[in-house]
Design a protein around this motif. Sequence first.
Motif, PDB file in Angstrom:
ATOM      1  N   UNK A  26     -36.633  -3.207  21.588  1.00 49.29           N
ATOM      2  CA  UNK A  26     -35.409  -3.552  22.293  1.00 49.29           C
ATOM      3  C   UNK A  26     -35.400  -2.843  23.630  1.00 49.29           C
ATOM      4  N   UNK A  27     -34.873  -3.519  24.638  1.00 51.45           N
ATOM      5  CA  UNK A  27     -34.666  -2.921  25.946  1.00 51.45           C
ATOM      6  C   UNK A  27     -33.169  -2.942  26.198  1.00 51.45           C
ATOM      7  N   UNK A  28     -32.606  -1.768  26.476  1.00 53.78           N
ATOM      8  CA  UNK A  28     -31.186  -1.649  26.803  1.00 53.78           C
ATOM      9  C   UNK A  28     -31.112  -1.156  28.233  1.00 53.78           C
ATOM     10  N   UNK A  29     -30.395  -1.886  29.077  1.00 55.37           N
ATOM     11  CA  UNK A  29     -30.308  -1.483  30.473  1.00 55.37           C
ATOM     12  C   UNK A  29     -29.095  -2.062  31.155  1.00 55.37           C
ATOM     13  N   UNK A  30     -28.896  -1.632  32.396  1.00 55.10           N
ATOM     14  CA  UNK A  30     -27.731  -2.077  33.153  1.00 55.10           C
ATOM     15  C   UNK A  30     -28.096  -2.905  34.382  1.00 55.10           C
ATOM     16  N   UNK A  31     -29.361  -3.314  34.467  1.00 55.56           N
ATOM     17  CA  UNK A  31     -29.813  -4.103  35.609  1.00 55.56           C
ATOM     18  C   UNK A  31     -30.585  -5.331  35.139  1.00 55.56           C
ATOM     19  N   UNK A  32     -30.568  -6.339  35.968  1.00 56.92           N
ATOM     20  CA  UNK A  32     -31.329  -7.553  35.660  1.00 56.92           C
ATOM     21  C   UNK A  32     -32.810  -7.234  35.491  1.00 56.92           C
ATOM     22  N   UNK A  33     -33.321  -6.256  36.266  1.00 53.02           N
ATOM     23  CA  UNK A  33     -34.741  -5.910  36.153  1.00 53.02           C
ATOM     24  C   UNK A  33     -35.078  -5.375  34.762  1.00 53.02           C
ATOM     25  N   UNK A  34     -34.114  -4.744  34.112  1.00 58.13           N
ATOM     26  CA  UNK A  34     -34.327  -4.288  32.730  1.00 58.13           C
ATOM     27  C   UNK A  34     -34.527  -5.489  31.807  1.00 58.13           C
ATOM     28  N   UNK A  35     -33.755  -6.534  32.043  1.00 59.65           N
ATOM     29  CA  UNK A  35     -33.858  -7.728  31.209  1.00 59.65           C
ATOM     30  C   UNK A  35     -35.127  -8.510  31.535  1.00 59.65           C
ATOM     31  N   UNK A  40     -40.614  -9.954  29.789  1.00 60.50           N
ATOM     32  CA  UNK A  40     -42.046  -9.863  30.071  1.00 60.50           C
ATOM     33  C   UNK A  40     -42.844  -9.280  28.908  1.00 60.50           C
ATOM     34  N   UNK A  41     -42.222  -8.388  28.124  1.00 58.05           N
ATOM     35  CA  UNK A  41     -42.938  -7.771  27.003  1.00 58.05           C
ATOM     36  C   UNK A  41     -42.602  -8.417  25.666  1.00 58.05           C
ATOM     37  N   UNK A  42     -41.715  -9.403  25.676  1.00 57.85           N
ATOM     38  CA  UNK A  42     -41.352 -10.087  24.445  1.00 57.85           C
ATOM     39  C   UNK A  42     -40.363  -9.323  23.587  1.00 57.85           C
ATOM     40  N   UNK A  43     -39.613  -8.415  24.205  1.00 57.04           N
ATOM     41  CA  UNK A  43     -38.619  -7.621  23.481  1.00 57.04           C
ATOM     42  C   UNK A  43     -37.247  -8.279  23.579  1.00 57.04           C
ATOM     43  N   UNK A  44     -36.331  -7.829  22.756  1.00 56.42           N
ATOM     44  CA  UNK A  44     -34.945  -8.285  22.850  1.00 56.42           C
ATOM     45  C   UNK A  44     -34.226  -7.396  23.851  1.00 56.42           C
ATOM     46  N   UNK A  45     -33.377  -8.004  24.681  1.00 55.78           N
ATOM     47  CA  UNK A  45     -32.699  -7.252  25.720  1.00 55.78           C
ATOM     48  C   UNK A  45     -31.197  -7.197  25.540  1.00 55.78           C
ATOM     49  N   UNK A  46     -30.626  -6.059  25.908  1.00 57.42           N
ATOM     50  CA  UNK A  46     -29.181  -5.858  25.922  1.00 57.42           C
ATOM     51  C   UNK A  46     -28.784  -5.362  27.301  1.00 57.42           C
ATOM     52  N   UNK A  47     -27.960  -6.145  27.999  1.00 56.41           N
ATOM     53  CA  UNK A  47     -27.483  -5.796  29.329  1.00 56.41           C
ATOM     54  C   UNK A  47     -26.114  -5.152  29.191  1.00 56.41           C
ATOM     55  N   UNK A  58     -30.917 -12.778  26.555  1.00 52.85           N
ATOM     56  CA  UNK A  58     -30.485 -11.429  26.222  1.00 52.85           C
ATOM     57  C   UNK A  58     -28.988 -11.380  25.976  1.00 52.85           C
ATOM     58  N   UNK A  59     -28.561 -10.286  25.380  1.00 52.40           N
ATOM     59  CA  UNK A  59     -27.166 -10.095  25.009  1.00 52.40           C
ATOM     60  C   UNK A  59     -26.464  -9.235  26.052  1.00 52.40           C
ATOM     61  N   UNK A  60     -25.198  -9.506  26.300  1.00 54.44           N
ATOM     62  CA  UNK A  60     -24.393  -8.685  27.194  1.00 54.44           C
ATOM     63  C   UNK A  60     -23.449  -7.865  26.320  1.00 54.44           C
ATOM     64  N   UNK A  61     -23.467  -6.546  26.518  1.00 59.22           N
ATOM     65  CA  UNK A  61     -22.633  -5.634  25.740  1.00 59.22           C
ATOM     66  C   UNK A  61     -21.856  -4.736  26.687  1.00 59.22           C
ATOM     67  N   UNK A  62     -20.754  -4.150  26.184  1.00 53.30           N
ATOM     68  CA  UNK A  62     -19.941  -3.304  27.067  1.00 53.30           C
ATOM     69  C   UNK A  62     -20.500  -1.904  27.236  1.00 53.30           C
ATOM     70  N   UNK A  63     -21.241  -1.398  26.230  1.00 48.32           N
ATOM     71  CA  UNK A  63     -21.789  -0.055  26.341  1.00 48.32           C
ATOM     72  C   UNK A  63     -22.954   0.122  25.370  1.00 48.32           C
ATOM     73  N   UNK A  64     -23.580   1.285  25.414  1.00 47.63           N
ATOM     74  CA  UNK A  64     -24.749   1.532  24.586  1.00 47.63           C
ATOM     75  C   UNK A  64     -24.403   1.525  23.095  1.00 47.63           C
ATOM     76  N   UNK A  65     -23.191   1.934  22.768  1.00 47.29           N
ATOM     77  CA  UNK A  65     -22.774   1.926  21.354  1.00 47.29           C
ATOM     78  C   UNK A  65     -22.740   0.512  20.795  1.00 47.29           C
ATOM     79  N   UNK A  66     -22.232  -0.415  21.580  1.00 49.72           N
ATOM     80  CA  UNK A  66     -22.193  -1.808  21.141  1.00 49.72           C
ATOM     81  C   UNK A  66     -23.610  -2.358  20.992  1.00 49.72           C
TER      82      UNK A  66
END
Length: 83
Positions: A26-35, A40-47, A58-66
């Motif tokens: 999983x990739x968790x980040x706050x930028x489009x480049x994170x997604x 690119x690596x075939x991981x699931x993303x959380x913005x 990818x999924x949009x979440x309000x914070x890292x806890x979500x």
Amino acid sequence: CNCRKPEIGMARRAAEELEIVLQRSYVIGDKESDMELAAAIGARGFLIGSERRPATAYNVVKDIWQAAEAIIRQVAHAQGGTA
């Protein structure tokens, strides 16, 4: 440098050194480049913290806890349980 997102050098190095399967990660980040890295690596993303609701894989979440809660639910579901 291929170690800067969204290039995959950093992820590949981590996968080799830590024996990580990128496609199960999983990739968790706050930028489009994170997604972009996640894709690119075939991981699931959380913005985190985006007002936009992108029509992407990818999924949009309000914070890292979500994001963490969603990952726990996904892993539990994949293992046949509930979380």
